[in-house]
Design a protein around this motif. Structure first.
Motif, PDB file in Angstrom:
ATOM      1  N   LEU A 240      21.365  72.826  42.044  1.00 40.68           N
ATOM      2  CA  LEU A 240      21.590  74.606  42.181  1.00 40.68           C
ATOM      3  C   LEU A 240      21.388  74.731  44.008  1.00 40.68           C
ATOM      4  O   LEU A 240      22.403  76.086  43.120  1.00 40.68           O
ATOM      5  CB  LEU A 240      20.126  74.601  41.572  1.00 40.68           C
ATOM      6  CG  LEU A 240      20.287  76.104  41.175  1.00 40.68           C
ATOM      7  CD1 LEU A 240      21.241  76.954  40.526  1.00 40.68           C
ATOM      8  CD2 LEU A 240      18.673  76.908  40.838  1.00 40.68           C
ATOM      9  N   VAL A 241      20.854  74.274  44.089  1.00 37.02           N
ATOM     10  CA  VAL A 241      20.191  75.123  45.799  1.00 37.02           C
ATOM     11  C   VAL A 241      21.152  74.734  47.448  1.00 37.02           C
ATOM     12  O   VAL A 241      21.953  75.423  46.920  1.00 37.02           O
ATOM     13  CB  VAL A 241      19.274  73.569  46.855  1.00 37.02           C
ATOM     14  CG1 VAL A 241      19.772  72.723  47.240  1.00 37.02           C
ATOM     15  CG2 VAL A 241      19.182  75.080  47.835  1.00 37.02           C
ATOM     16  N   PHE A 242      22.289  73.338  46.565  1.00 37.32           N
ATOM     17  CA  PHE A 242      23.679  73.358  47.051  1.00 37.32           C
ATOM     18  C   PHE A 242      24.800  74.181  46.697  1.00 37.32           C
ATOM     19  O   PHE A 242      25.380  75.169  47.249  1.00 37.32           O
ATOM     20  CB  PHE A 242      24.229  71.889  46.904  1.00 37.32           C
ATOM     21  CG  PHE A 242      23.193  70.862  47.196  1.00 37.32           C
ATOM     22  CD1 PHE A 242      22.455  70.888  47.774  1.00 37.32           C
ATOM     23  CD2 PHE A 242      23.055  69.924  46.304  1.00 37.32           C
ATOM     24  CE1 PHE A 242      21.688  69.678  48.278  1.00 37.32           C
ATOM     25  CE2 PHE A 242      23.039  68.898  46.187  1.00 37.32           C
ATOM     26  CZ  PHE A 242      21.243  68.933  47.793  1.00 37.32           C
ATOM     27  N   LEU A 243      24.413  74.981  44.872  1.00 36.16           N
ATOM     28  CA  LEU A 243      25.582  75.999  45.298  1.00 36.16           C
ATOM     29  C   LEU A 243      25.354  77.325  45.334  1.00 36.16           C
ATOM     30  O   LEU A 243      25.789  78.510  45.474  1.00 36.16           O
ATOM     31  CB  LEU A 243      25.436  75.903  42.957  1.00 36.16           C
ATOM     32  CG  LEU A 243      26.592  77.139  42.665  1.00 36.16           C
ATOM     33  CD1 LEU A 243      27.594  76.600  42.965  1.00 36.16           C
ATOM     34  CD2 LEU A 243      25.845  76.886  40.762  1.00 36.16           C
ATOM     35  N   LEU A 244      24.021  77.863  45.602  1.00 35.37           N
ATOM     36  CA  LEU A 244      23.914  78.703  45.755  1.00 35.37           C
ATOM     37  C   LEU A 244      23.738  78.731  47.043  1.00 35.37           C
ATOM     38  O   LEU A 244      23.847  79.987  47.938  1.00 35.37           O
ATOM     39  CB  LEU A 244      21.943  79.373  45.525  1.00 35.37           C
ATOM     40  CG  LEU A 244      21.480  79.168  43.988  1.00 35.37           C
ATOM     41  CD1 LEU A 244      20.207  79.458  43.494  1.00 35.37           C
ATOM     42  CD2 LEU A 244      22.708  80.472  43.356  1.00 35.37           C
ATOM     43  N   SER A 253      16.618  79.123  49.671  1.00 35.66           N
ATOM     44  CA  SER A 253      15.897  78.310  49.784  1.00 35.66           C
ATOM     45  C   SER A 253      14.909  78.957  48.191  1.00 35.66           C
ATOM     46  O   SER A 253      14.491  78.992  46.797  1.00 35.66           O
ATOM     47  CB  SER A 253      14.857  77.982  50.020  1.00 35.66           C
ATOM     48  OG  SER A 253      15.306  76.612  51.069  1.00 35.66           O
ATOM     49  N   ARG A 254      14.525  80.964  48.565  1.00 31.69           N
ATOM     50  CA  ARG A 254      14.195  81.493  47.841  1.00 31.69           C
ATOM     51  C   ARG A 254      14.784  81.920  47.121  1.00 31.69           C
ATOM     52  O   ARG A 254      14.207  81.550  45.732  1.00 31.69           O
ATOM     53  CB  ARG A 254      13.660  83.084  49.141  1.00 31.69           C
ATOM     54  CG  ARG A 254      12.676  84.017  48.318  1.00 31.69           C
ATOM     55  CD  ARG A 254      12.595  84.872  49.448  1.00 31.69           C
ATOM     56  NE  ARG A 254      13.377  86.173  49.129  1.00 31.69           N
ATOM     57  CZ  ARG A 254      14.786  86.839  50.473  1.00 31.69           C
ATOM     58  NH1 ARG A 254      13.457  87.135  51.309  1.00 31.69           N
ATOM     59  NH2 ARG A 254      15.639  87.623  50.546  1.00 31.69           N
ATOM     60  N   GLU A 255      15.573  81.733  46.780  1.00 30.75           N
ATOM     61  CA  GLU A 255      16.632  82.257  45.308  1.00 30.75           C
ATOM     62  C   GLU A 255      16.280  81.097  45.114  1.00 30.75           C
ATOM     63  O   GLU A 255      16.336  81.356  43.246  1.00 30.75           O
ATOM     64  CB  GLU A 255      17.958  83.074  45.917  1.00 30.75           C
ATOM     65  CG  GLU A 255      17.800  84.650  46.836  1.00 30.75           C
ATOM     66  CD  GLU A 255      17.989  84.225  48.078  1.00 30.75           C
ATOM     67  OE1 GLU A 255      17.679  84.944  48.647  1.00 30.75           O
ATOM     68  OE2 GLU A 255      18.435  83.349  48.635  1.00 30.75           O
ATOM     69  N   ALA A 256      16.704  80.748  44.719  1.00 25.97           N
ATOM     70  CA  ALA A 256      16.263  78.433  44.965  1.00 25.97           C
ATOM     71  C   ALA A 256      15.674  78.354  43.231  1.00 25.97           C
ATOM     72  O   ALA A 256      15.563  78.466  42.335  1.00 25.97           O
ATOM     73  CB  ALA A 256      17.041  77.254  45.269  1.00 25.97           C
ATOM     74  N   GLY A 257      13.996  79.039  44.613  1.00 29.87           N
ATOM     75  CA  GLY A 257      13.001  78.836  44.159  1.00 29.87           C
ATOM     76  C   GLY A 257      12.625  79.786  42.439  1.00 29.87           C
ATOM     77  O   GLY A 257      12.286  80.061  41.431  1.00 29.87           O
ATOM     78  N   LEU A 258      13.451  81.587  43.164  1.00 31.35           N
ATOM     79  CA  LEU A 258      13.147  82.455  42.154  1.00 31.35           C
ATOM     80  C   LEU A 258      13.706  81.517  40.659  1.00 31.35           C
ATOM     81  O   LEU A 258      13.118  82.603  39.228  1.00 31.35           O
ATOM     82  CB  LEU A 258      13.550  82.935  42.357  1.00 31.35           C
ATOM     83  CG  LEU A 258      13.388  83.903  43.356  1.00 31.35           C
ATOM     84  CD1 LEU A 258      14.341  85.587  43.618  1.00 31.35           C
ATOM     85  CD2 LEU A 258      11.718  85.186  42.842  1.00 31.35           C
ATOM     86  N   PHE A 259      15.105  81.099  40.246  1.00 29.58           N
ATOM     87  CA  PHE A 259      15.199  80.944  39.468  1.00 29.58           C
ATOM     88  C   PHE A 259      14.678  79.909  38.383  1.00 29.58           C
ATOM     89  O   PHE A 259      14.341  79.772  37.308  1.00 29.58           O
ATOM     90  CB  PHE A 259      16.140  79.251  39.426  1.00 29.58           C
ATOM     91  CG  PHE A 259      18.272  80.732  39.765  1.00 29.58           C
ATOM     92  CD1 PHE A 259      18.522  80.661  38.655  1.00 29.58           C
ATOM     93  CD2 PHE A 259      18.040  80.297  40.772  1.00 29.58           C
ATOM     94  CE1 PHE A 259      20.241  81.358  38.482  1.00 29.58           C
ATOM     95  CE2 PHE A 259      19.689  81.550  40.695  1.00 29.58           C
ATOM     96  CZ  PHE A 259      20.220  82.063  39.812  1.00 29.58           C
TER      97      PHE A 259
END
Length: 406
Positions: A240-244, A253-259
């Motif tokens: 997911l973090v690669f896509l984001l 990283s922050r937005e990946a964590g929010l998922f």
């Protein structure tokens, strides 16, 4: 007979405060396995390596966990469990600290593997929960404890994403090392003593694992299902973090964590899933989980490059994974009282080998095909899960099996 204390053992009961403590301990300890996932892009930048290569760190953690499950969890049948839980929590804290000071990728992979091996506390807690629960309450109580486990899985990504974005990925592991050592002190003070349930030598405990696989068809079915469902789950979260981080989203990283917050609702349904398994049979609720997780990958494939599509898919994926894991735990923990930790070992080793396979294949296929490759890996695993659950094992299931058919 289940729930009968051994000689000289004070009977333990699954009180609400104790269940809450066990759920909280599951949440705090299982999080150690997932802090790395939203931080992989930062790790790659720090070590000067491609994103796909950094993804091996997530695989190493899950492989280590599978090793820990095989070698340490069987001890839960022959060792006083409070002491074992506290010792493994302390080891987890020490290895978290080592991750935070890793100078290069090879060292990081070794200590991530060691961290995974030490982080087996949740799989010591689940058999303990089953042991202290009345048969009619077992599914619901396991669901309560598993809700803590899923909260830890999901919110660990949110925590590490935010802290990593603000202070760097190393800070996350140094801080959580201190938290883990504090938790060990708390568990030592609050957990009741839980005497061993067998005196079998350690060698015989390990030797008994393969006969369990051969003689318990329900355990085999649950292990295959867990391998495939958690493999698909890990495939998504690893990449997911690669896509984001691509120009399509431009996030970090922050937005990946929010998922992780988007899927946290799955944790809230865990007790309800457990009660459903108690009423209609665990196999029925496993089937619901398979359908939900398969549907999530259809959404990822068709709309995964939109924010709405990702959020919708995450919700279904986490609901499905939680339904499957709680229900599988409910049905395998009903198989034997004396061998609960070993039964859990077989299931969870398969479960996390699936996670390691999903993580590694996802990173590999991301490098080859991008997001479509990730969907191919996760969707392929869920297609196999559909076939096994609704075709192969439905045909093989005995009509005399002690659970209702899906």
């Amino acid at each position: 007979m289940e729930n009968q204390p051994g000689s000289g053992e004070k009977e333990l009961k699954a009180t609400r405060p104790l269940l809450f403590l066990l759920a909280a301990a599951c949440a705090a300890t299982v999080a150690n396995l997932y802090y790395i996932q939203p931080l992989l892009s930062q790790v790659a930048a720090d070590f000067g390596i491609p994103d796909a290569k950094a993804g091996i760190a997530a695989t190493a953690t899950q492989l280590g966990y599978a090793l820990g499950l095989f070698f340490f969890v069987p001890l839960g049948d022959r060792t006083e469990q409070r002491g074992l839980i506290v010792k493994m929590t302390v080891l987890s804290g020490l290895f978290l600290l080592a991750v935070g000071f890793s100078p290069n990728l090879p060292v990081l992979l070794v200590v991530c593997c060691a961290l995974g091996a030490a982080t087996v506390v949740p799989q010591l807690i689940v058999p303990l929960t089953a042991h202290i629960s009345a048969p009619q309450d077992r599914g619901g109580n396991i669901g309560t404890v598993m809700s803590g486990l899923l909260i830890g899985i999901l919110l660990s990504r949110t925590l590490s994403g935010f802290l990593g974005e603000a202070f760097g990925w190393r800070f996350v592991f140094r801080l959580t090392a201190a938290l883990m050592l504090g938790l060990a002190i708390l568990l030592r003070a609050l957990l009741p003593v839980s005497p061993a349930r067998t005196r079998e030598p350690y060698r015989k405990l390990l030797a008994s694992l393969w006969p369990l696989v051969k003689t318990q068809p329900v355990l085999r079915e649950a292990a295959v299902n867990g391998f495939l469902m958690f493999g698909a789950f890990s495939a998504f979260w690893t990449s997911l973090v690669f896509l984001l981080s691509t120009p399509v989203f431009g996030m970090g990283s922050r937005e990946a964590g929010l998922f992780g917050l988007a899927g946290a609702g799955g944790a809230l349904i865990a007790p309800a899933v457990g009660r459903l398994a108690d009423r209609k049979g665990a196999r029925f609720s496993v089937g619901i989980g398979v359908l939900l997780s398969f549907s999530s990958y259809l959404i990822f494939l068709l709309a995964g490059k939109t924010l709405a599509g990702l959020i919708a898919g995450v919700i279904l994926l986490d609901l499905g994974n939680q339904s499957g894991q709680v229900s599988n735990q409910a049905r395998i923990q009903a198989l034997s009282d004396e061998m609960r930790s070993r039964i859990n070992t077989v299931f969870m080793v398969s479960f996390f080998l699936g996670g390691a396979a999903g993580s590694s294949l996802s990173s590999l296929f991301w490098g080859w095909m991008g997001w479509n490759g990730v969907c191919l890996v996760g969707g392929g695993m869920m297609t196999l899960a559909l076939i096994f659950h609704f075709v192969i094992y439905r045909v093989k299931s005995s009509p005399r099996a002690p659970e209702k058919q899906a």
